[in-house]
Design a protein around this motif. Structure first.
Motif, short mmCIF file in Angstrom:
data_model
loop_
_atom_site.label_atom_id
_atom_site.label_comp_id
_atom_site.label_asym_id
_atom_site.label_seq_id
_atom_site.Cartn_x
_atom_site.Cartn_y
_atom_site.Cartn_z
N ALA A 1 0.77 -1.09 -0.07
CA ALA A 1 0.09 -0.10 -0.08
C ALA A 1 0.98 1.19 0.04
O ALA A 1 0.74 2.28 -0.68
N ARG A 2 1.91 1.18 0.69
CA ARG A 2 2.94 2.37 0.77
C ARG A 2 3.52 2.57 -0.52
O ARG A 2 3.79 3.54 -0.89
N ARG A 3 3.83 1.32 -1.16
CA ARG A 3 4.51 1.64 -2.53
C ARG A 3 3.50 2.19 -3.38
O ARG A 3 3.96 2.99 -4.36
N ALA A 4 2.39 1.73 -3.44
CA ALA A 4 1.36 2.37 -4.62
C ALA A 4 1.25 4.14 -4.23
O ALA A 4 1.13 4.64 -5.18
N LEU A 5 1.40 4.20 -2.95
CA LEU A 5 1.60 5.72 -2.69
C LEU A 5 2.53 6.49 -3.06
O LEU A 5 2.44 7.55 -3.77
N ASP A 6 3.95 6.00 -2.64
CA ASP A 6 5.13 6.44 -3.02
C ASP A 6 5.33 6.55 -4.54
O ASP A 6 5.78 7.44 -5.07
N GLU A 7 5.04 5.49 -5.21
CA GLU A 7 5.30 5.39 -6.72
C GLU A 7 4.11 6.02 -7.44
O GLU A 7 4.09 6.13 -8.69
N ALA A 8 3.09 6.27 -6.95
CA ALA A 8 1.85 6.64 -7.75
C ALA A 8 1.36 5.77 -8.89
O ALA A 8 1.18 6.12 -9.76
N ARG A 9 1.23 4.44 -8.42
CA ARG A 9 1.01 3.15 -9.22
C ARG A 9 -0.28 2.47 -8.76
O ARG A 9 -0.44 2.34 -7.64
N PHE A 10 -0.79 1.76 -9.67
CA PHE A 10 -1.82 0.79 -9.21
C PHE A 10 -0.93 -0.35 -8.92
O PHE A 10 0.03 -0.92 -9.30
N GLN B 1 -4.96 2.08 -5.86
CA GLN B 1 -4.28 3.25 -6.84
C GLN B 1 -4.66 4.51 -6.31
O GLN B 1 -5.45 4.81 -5.25
N PRO B 2 -3.57 5.33 -6.55
CA PRO B 2 -3.66 6.89 -6.06
C PRO B 2 -5.09 7.52 -6.58
O PRO B 2 -5.72 7.20 -7.58
N ASP B 3 -5.57 8.31 -5.59
CA ASP B 3 -6.84 8.96 -5.75
C ASP B 3 -6.84 10.61 -6.40
O ASP B 3 -7.78 10.87 -6.41
N GLY B 4 -5.33 10.67 -6.61
CA GLY B 4 -5.23 12.25 -7.15
C GLY B 4 -5.30 13.11 -6.03
O GLY B 4 -4.95 14.44 -6.26
N GLU B 5 -5.37 12.69 -4.82
CA GLU B 5 -5.44 13.79 -3.83
C GLU B 5 -4.40 13.34 -2.52
O GLU B 5 -4.48 13.55 -1.47
N GLY B 6 -3.30 12.41 -2.67
CA GLY B 6 -2.42 12.07 -1.88
C GLY B 6 -2.71 11.05 -1.27
O GLY B 6 -2.07 10.48 -0.03
N GLY B 7 -3.91 10.12 -1.36
CA GLY B 7 -4.32 8.97 -0.70
C GLY B 7 -4.42 7.84 -1.77
O GLY B 7 -4.00 8.09 -2.99
#
Length: 336
Positions: free
Chosen positions: A62-71, A94-100
């Motif tokens: 989950a942290r990786r999806a956030l840090d790398e902005a990827r699914f 997947q990133p929601d476009g608002e940092g989450g």
């Protein structure tokens, strides 16, 4: 992802959906996910994702999806429900476009209940149909409110009822309530419902009814038995039948697998189509076998599985111009 229209749409989904913030705390979840977790939507907001996704390697993804902005997709991840159950799920992040992150959660059938190869095949299919069914139901509700005339409103209601029934079937394949939900079933009511659905089609077949009104109720899952009858009738129509005969009888001494039924209710769906191709006779009820180029080969396999779940049997006989699919269901001992 911040708009109210998006959340209102997501709240209608049968699939579990959640939003978590950059600290991996729950910002929002829909009712389907709250029900799956055994919690309330309000009580879950603000809690760390780690409460119900406890595996460190999954949180790292989950942290990786956030840090790398990827699914990121997790297969067969384990969630901890709030009532101390553990759930096996497929989890998309997947990133929601608002940092989450936007999470999409698909619960899987428990392994102990997934013994049937067919059910395993259908699990992916059930994933795919749930969201379109929610959209179909919502559109039918809008139509029902806006159209004039009781006939059009009744047709919209028919769509809503069928969408609910199919969503329930999909849920039983995906969730822990996979076992049939038995109760008293009037088979003639199911056949009357089948007739309504067939007559609502653009080019309906001619229908003939040959019922034995003295037959008692059977014990079974009405939704699943309805699906069997619908599969048989639609297969016949799609194969070119113009007339269907729906017949009910009692029969004695019926073999259902290794079991002998002293008394059974028999439902025949008889059609005047071209019949079953000779090369398919021995494999007709196996998954992914179909006599049509556009067929999936799942309907008859699922239908026989449902018949077996009810302690009964599904058979095919006849010839071109008179093909007979017979569903056998055990009668209660008091009627044997």
């Amino acid at each position: 992802m911040n708009g109210q229209p998006w959340q209102a749409w997501a709240e209608q989904l049968a699939t579990g959906v959640a939003l978590v913030d950059a600290d991996l705390r729950v910002r929002w979840l829909n009712p389907a996910l709250a029900e799956l977790l055994g919690s309330g939507t309000r009580s879950t907001v603000g809690q760390p994702l780690a409460l119900w996704l406890p595996a460190p390697e999954d949180l790292a993804q989950a942290r990786r999806a956030l840090d790398e902005a990827r699914f990121v997709q997790l297969r067969e991840a384990v969630l901890s429900a709030f009532d101390e159950r553990t759930l096996e799920v497929d989890l998309g992040m997947q990133p929601d476009g608002e940092g989450g992150l936007l999470l999409e959660v698909h619960a899987l059938a428990a392994r102990s209940q997934a013994a049937s190869p067919l059910s395993a095949t259908l699990r992916g299919f059930a994933h795919e149909v749930k969201n379109p069914l929610a959209g179909l139901r919502g559109a039918a509700q809008l139509l029902q409110r806006r159209v004039d005339g009781t006939e059009l409103q009744a047709l919209a209601g028919l769509i809503i009822d069928e969408a609910d029934r199919l969503a329930a079937l999909a849920n039983r394949l995906l969730h822990r309530d996979h076992a049939a939900q038995p109760g008293a079933v009037n088979i003639h009511q199911l056949l009357d419902r089948l007739s309504e659905l067939l007559q609502a089609a653009p080019s309906p077949p001619r229908l003939r009814h040959d019922y034995d009104p003295s037959l008692p109720d059977v014990r079974g899952d009405a939704d699943r038995l309805q699906q069997v009858l619908l599969n048989l009738a639609r297969n016949a129509v799609e194969a070119g039948a113009r007339t269907l005969t729906l017949r009910t009888r009692a029969e004695h001494g019926v073999r259902a697998g290794a079991r002998m039924l002293r008394s059974a209710l028999r439902v025949d769906v008889i059609d005047d189509g071209p019949g079953v191709p000779a090369e398919l006779h021995d494999t007709l009820f196996e998954p992914l076998v179909s006599g049509r180029a556009d067929g999936t080969g799942l309907g008859l396999a699922l239908s026989r599985e449902i018949a077996h779940e009810h302690g009964g049997e599904l058979r095919c006989s006849g010839r071109a111009g008179e093909t007979v699919f017979s569903l056998y269901l055990p009668l209660e001992r008091g009627h044997e």
